[in-house]
Scaffold this motif. Structure first.
Motif, PDB file in Angstrom:
ATOM      1  N   LEU A   1       0.705  -1.193   0.039  1.00 19.58           N
ATOM      2  CA  LEU A   1      -0.094  -0.019  -0.104  1.00 19.58           C
ATOM      3  C   LEU A   1       0.821   1.231   0.114  1.00 19.58           C
ATOM      4  CD1 LEU A   1      -2.371  -1.214   2.711  1.00 19.58           C
ATOM      5  CD2 LEU A   1      -2.951  -1.128   0.279  1.00 19.58           C
ATOM      6  N   GLY A   2       0.243   2.205  -0.470  1.00 20.72           N
ATOM      7  CA  GLY A   2       0.753   3.531  -0.204  1.00 20.72           C
ATOM      8  C   GLY A   2       0.387   4.068   1.056  1.00 20.72           C
ATOM      9  N   ILE A   3       0.967   5.078   1.818  1.00 23.39           N
ATOM     10  CA  ILE A   3       0.394   5.606   2.820  1.00 23.39           C
ATOM     11  C   ILE A   3       0.790   6.948   2.823  1.00 23.39           C
ATOM     12  CG2 ILE A   3       2.605   5.042   4.276  1.00 23.39           C
ATOM     13  CD1 ILE A   3       0.733   4.251   6.602  1.00 23.39           C
ATOM     14  N   PRO A   4      -0.209   7.853   3.569  1.00 22.08           N
ATOM     15  CA  PRO A   4      -0.061   9.341   3.453  1.00 22.08           C
ATOM     16  C   PRO A   4       0.915   9.621   4.560  1.00 22.08           C
ATOM     17  CG  PRO A   4      -2.216   8.745   4.133  1.00 22.08           C
ATOM     18  CD  PRO A   4      -1.711   7.558   3.527  1.00 22.08           C
ATOM     19  N   GLY A   5       1.653  10.617   4.340  1.00 24.18           N
ATOM     20  CA  GLY A   5       2.717  11.264   5.315  1.00 24.18           C
ATOM     21  C   GLY A   5       2.609  12.837   5.106  1.00 24.18           C
ATOM     22  N   GLU A   6       2.828  13.298   6.347  1.00 20.16           N
ATOM     23  CA  GLU A   6       3.007  14.731   6.164  1.00 20.16           C
ATOM     24  C   GLU A   6       4.623  15.128   6.488  1.00 20.16           C
ATOM     25  OE1 GLU A   6       1.298  18.923   8.116  1.00 20.16           O
ATOM     26  OE2 GLU A   6       1.100  17.005   9.213  1.00 20.16           O
ATOM     27  N   ILE A   7       4.942  16.014   5.510  1.00 21.37           N
ATOM     28  CA  ILE A   7       6.451  16.544   5.259  1.00 21.37           C
ATOM     29  C   ILE A   7       6.465  17.362   6.747  1.00 21.37           C
ATOM     30  CG2 ILE A   7       8.319  17.723   4.337  1.00 21.37           C
ATOM     31  CD1 ILE A   7       8.063  15.329   2.703  1.00 21.37           C
ATOM     32  N   ILE A   8       7.614  16.883   7.580  1.00 27.59           N
ATOM     33  CA  ILE A   8       7.978  17.862   8.740  1.00 27.59           C
ATOM     34  C   ILE A   8       8.965  18.684   8.430  1.00 27.59           C
ATOM     35  CG2 ILE A   8       8.967  17.649  10.887  1.00 27.59           C
ATOM     36  CD1 ILE A   8       7.662  14.979  11.191  1.00 27.59           C
TER      37      ILE A   8
ATOM     38  N   LYS B   1      11.850  14.408   6.605  1.00 28.93           N
ATOM     39  CA  LYS B   1      11.548  13.713   7.586  1.00 28.93           C
ATOM     40  C   LYS B   1       9.968  13.831   7.324  1.00 28.93           C
ATOM     41  CE  LYS B   1      15.157  14.343  10.767  1.00 28.93           C
ATOM     42  NZ  LYS B   1      15.627  13.537  11.743  1.00 28.93           N
ATOM     43  N   VAL B   2       9.242  12.582   7.700  1.00 29.53           N
ATOM     44  CA  VAL B   2       7.774  12.774   7.702  1.00 29.53           C
ATOM     45  C   VAL B   2       7.056  12.128   8.754  1.00 29.53           C
ATOM     46  CG1 VAL B   2       7.619  12.610   5.035  1.00 29.53           C
ATOM     47  CG2 VAL B   2       7.558  10.418   6.486  1.00 29.53           C
ATOM     48  N   ALA B   3       5.897  12.291   9.184  1.00 32.75           N
ATOM     49  CA  ALA B   3       5.101  11.936  10.011  1.00 32.75           C
ATOM     50  C   ALA B   3       3.811  11.081   9.452  1.00 32.75           C
ATOM     51  CB  ALA B   3       4.565  13.063  11.118  1.00 32.75           C
ATOM     52  N   VAL B   4       3.777   9.640   9.911  1.00 34.14           N
ATOM     53  CA  VAL B   4       2.931   8.740   9.641  1.00 34.14           C
ATOM     54  C   VAL B   4       2.069   8.353  10.742  1.00 34.14           C
ATOM     55  CG1 VAL B   4       2.135   6.935   8.280  1.00 34.14           C
ATOM     56  CG2 VAL B   4       3.939   8.423   7.502  1.00 34.14           C
ATOM     57  N   SER B   5       0.907   8.652  11.074  1.00 31.79           N
ATOM     58  CA  SER B   5       0.300   8.255  12.537  1.00 31.79           C
ATOM     59  C   SER B   5       1.015   8.006  13.547  1.00 31.79           C
ATOM     60  CB  SER B   5      -0.215   6.623  11.902  1.00 31.79           C
ATOM     61  OG  SER B   5      -0.938   6.689  11.102  1.00 31.79           O
TER      62      SER B   5
ATOM     63  N   ASP C   1       3.291  19.897   3.155  1.00 31.81           N
ATOM     64  CA  ASP C   1       2.918  18.924   2.426  1.00 31.81           C
ATOM     65  C   ASP C   1       2.553  17.660   2.744  1.00 31.81           C
ATOM     66  OD1 ASP C   1       2.712  21.166   0.505  1.00 31.81           O
ATOM     67  OD2 ASP C   1       4.628  20.527  -0.634  1.00 31.81           O
ATOM     68  N   TRP C   2       1.582  16.928   2.013  1.00 32.68           N
ATOM     69  CA  TRP C   2       1.360  15.429   2.124  1.00 32.68           C
ATOM     70  C   TRP C   2       1.773  14.886   1.106  1.00 32.68           C
ATOM     71  CZ3 TRP C   2      -0.878  13.346   6.556  1.00 32.68           C
ATOM     72  CH2 TRP C   2      -1.499  14.319   7.495  1.00 32.68           C
ATOM     73  N   ILE C   3       2.359  13.614   1.235  1.00 38.12           N
ATOM     74  CA  ILE C   3       2.890  12.874   0.102  1.00 38.12           C
ATOM     75  C   ILE C   3       2.270  11.365   0.295  1.00 38.12           C
ATOM     76  CG2 ILE C   3       4.990  14.037  -0.467  1.00 38.12           C
ATOM     77  CD1 ILE C   3       6.548  12.289   1.428  1.00 38.12           C
ATOM     78  N   LEU C   4       2.329  10.631  -0.696  1.00 36.03           N
ATOM     79  CA  LEU C   4       2.072   9.012  -0.774  1.00 36.03           C
ATOM     80  C   LEU C   4       3.336   8.403  -0.614  1.00 36.03           C
ATOM     81  CD1 LEU C   4      -0.473   7.291  -0.788  1.00 36.03           C
ATOM     82  CD2 LEU C   4      -0.314   7.067  -3.106  1.00 36.03           C
ATOM     83  N   ILE C   5       3.603   7.433   0.302  1.00 32.09           N
ATOM     84  CA  ILE C   5       4.924   6.986   0.434  1.00 32.09           C
ATOM     85  C   ILE C   5       4.513   5.389   0.448  1.00 32.09           C
ATOM     86  CG2 ILE C   5       6.658   6.474   2.416  1.00 32.09           C
ATOM     87  CD1 ILE C   5       5.294   9.009   3.795  1.00 32.09           C
TER      88      ILE C   5
END
Length: 90
Positions: A3-10, A21-25, A45-49
């Motif tokens: 799966l791709g999972i969304p994360g926010e760029i920190i 660096k990103v935050a995911v859940s 920004d939000w990205i799909l990881i």
């Protein structure tokens, strides 16, 4: 299932602009954003990881919808989160 999972760029790593660096859940990891050269992400920004790589930029609404879906499918989401926790890109 992969799966791709969304994360926010920190933060964008200053001396490595291909890493962020990103935050995911609640999990914070360094991921590779080099595939997004055409439209580099910035903090907030939000990205799909997928397995430590940013595949695309998405908006916050898409990120929320994706997270709601992923949380609803249970085990596959937990497996993807575990893979993210184990990934180490530096």
């Amino acid at each position: 299932m992969c799966l791709g999972i969304p994360g926010e760029i920190i933060e964008i790593i200053e001396d490595r602009p291909d890493l962020a660096k990103v935050a995911v859940s609640g999990v914070k990891r360094t991921i590779n954003i080099g595939l997004l050269d055409d439209e580099p992400p910035v903090p907030g920004d939000w990205i799909l990881i997928h397995v430590g790589f940013a595949l695309s930029k998405i908006d916050e609404e898409e990120a929320k919808a994706a997270m709601d879906f992923l949380e609803s499918i249970g085990k596959a989401y937990e497996d993807e989160l575990a893979a993210l926790q184990e990934s180490r890109i530096e």
